[in-house]
Design an enzyme around this catalytic site. Sequence first.
Site: not given
Ligand SMILES: Cc1cc2nc3c(=O)[nH]c(=O)nc-3n(C[C@H](O)[C@H](O)[C@H](O)COP(=O)(O)OP(=O)(O)OC[C@H]3O[C@@H](n4cnc5c(N)ncnc54)[C@H](O)[C@@H]3O)c2cc1C
Length: 386
Positions: A372, A349, A130-131, A139, A251, A277, A347
């Site tokens: 998520g 080192g 899912i993209a 976010s 989710e 240990r 654990h």
């Molecule tokens: C390993 C991995 C797998 C993933 N798999 C998927 C996937 O399959 N499909 C998919 O669609 N996405 C996926 N993601 C994306 C993931 O859901 C997003 O990274 C996540 O929702 C955060 O969005 P962002 O990285 O853009 O961070 P940002 O939204 O840029 O946030 C950056 C920081 O700002 C904070 N922030 C943002 N808005 C607010 C607010 N209103 N108030 C306070 N703080 C705020 C956040 O909490 C965070 O600390 C994946 C990410 C990772 C790392």
Amino acid sequence: MTTKDSAADFSIAGELSVLADGIIGFLDKHAPPDAVSRWRQNGVVDREVWRSAGAAGLLCPSMPSEYGGAGGDFRHEAMILRQLMLRGLDGWGIPLHNGIVAPYILHYGTEEQRIRWLPRLADGTLVGAIAMTEPGAGSDLQGIRCKAVKEGGFYRISGTKTFITNGQTADLIIVVCKTDPDAGSRGISLLVVETAQLEGFRRGRNLHKLGMEIGDTSELFFDDVRVPTSNLLGEVEGQGFAQLMRQLPRERLLIAHECMAIIDYALELTLAYVRERQAFGKALIEFQNTSFVLAGAKTEATVTKVFVDHCTQLLLDGALDAAMASMAKLNSSETACHIVDECLQLHGGYGYMNECPIAQLYKDVRVKRIYGGTSEIMKLLIARAL
Ligand SMILES: Cc1cc2nc3c(=O)[nH]c(=O)nc-3n(C[C@H](O)[C@H](O)[C@H](O)COP(=O)(O)OP(=O)(O)OC[C@H]3O[C@@H](n4cnc5c(N)ncnc54)[C@H](O)[C@@H]3O)c2cc1C
């Protein structure tokens, strides 16, 4: 609790225990340590193992049997996920395939769409993804820019997605798009994209992650990709945001189950280590600090589990709301990160060496507070319901 309830509980417990044994047998055969270290190095699980997982009934366990599933429910998905975690296989995208992609199609797809896609997701012919996330929007889902323009019997999709789990492997991707850029959240739709020989679709790098290295996480590029209008999930445009909001609690609860399994695995590893240990002439467990740290962790784990189980029952009853699911994810992910950190400390080192399983857990668990929906976004959702 009535006698009937007890009988039902007993029967599901038995069923889940048989399922757990089946998964353990499957992983013994298909995920031996040499294969897992190869997957970790390659950043992706071998494609044929997905097919074997399908043949073993580990894909789409909660889908009705008429669509190729096993007719179970969320608890069966959670058990599969748990066994993967207990083997240190965090990152293999089965939980997302089973617990997110397939349910979207089941709940929002037309009958024709369910028949078209679910049996192939269940037998491993198709791997799902899912993209939602884009380089400029995570976010803030309403800020996505990927657009789908209708033209005759087709949509033309243009945009970039990133951090997509199963991104290198997926054959079926639910793409969150704007079908009406001026309509805010009501302009978002979900389009199902089958990637085989699809012109204009390109996978970017398999991204190097801090942890969960066995799973592929990628950028995806859609450059004027044409998909038939019959791939719009559900038949009405503009439903995407509401569909996402209805599925995200599920989710988040899945991630809470991941966290519970990680906590249990960390405690198991750590207990074994501190019993073995020796320091200052005795086993580490005999130091009061060690036993107090573990007693505290076990208490936090138990309290967390009770709440996650409560939310699971709410989900099964159709009553899990956004705030409760957010609390489950927030609490379990923060608790898991804290407990794994404490377990690593016990654990010494050795815990910092990559070959040590607790080091792997330390790397894997960190993302639970991010993907998520971040902990901060969970707090926003909880605060809204105050
Ligand atoms: C390993 C991995 C797998 C993933 N798999 C998927 C996937 O399959 N499909 C998919 O669609 N996405 C996926 N993601 C994306 C993931 O859901 C997003 O990274 C996540 O929702 C955060 O969005 P962002 O990285 O853009 O961070 P940002 O939204 O840029 O946030 C950056 C920081 O700002 C904070 N922030 C943002 N808005 C607010 C607010 N209103 N108030 C306070 N703080 C705020 C956040 O909490 C965070 O600390 C994946 C990410 C990772 C790392």
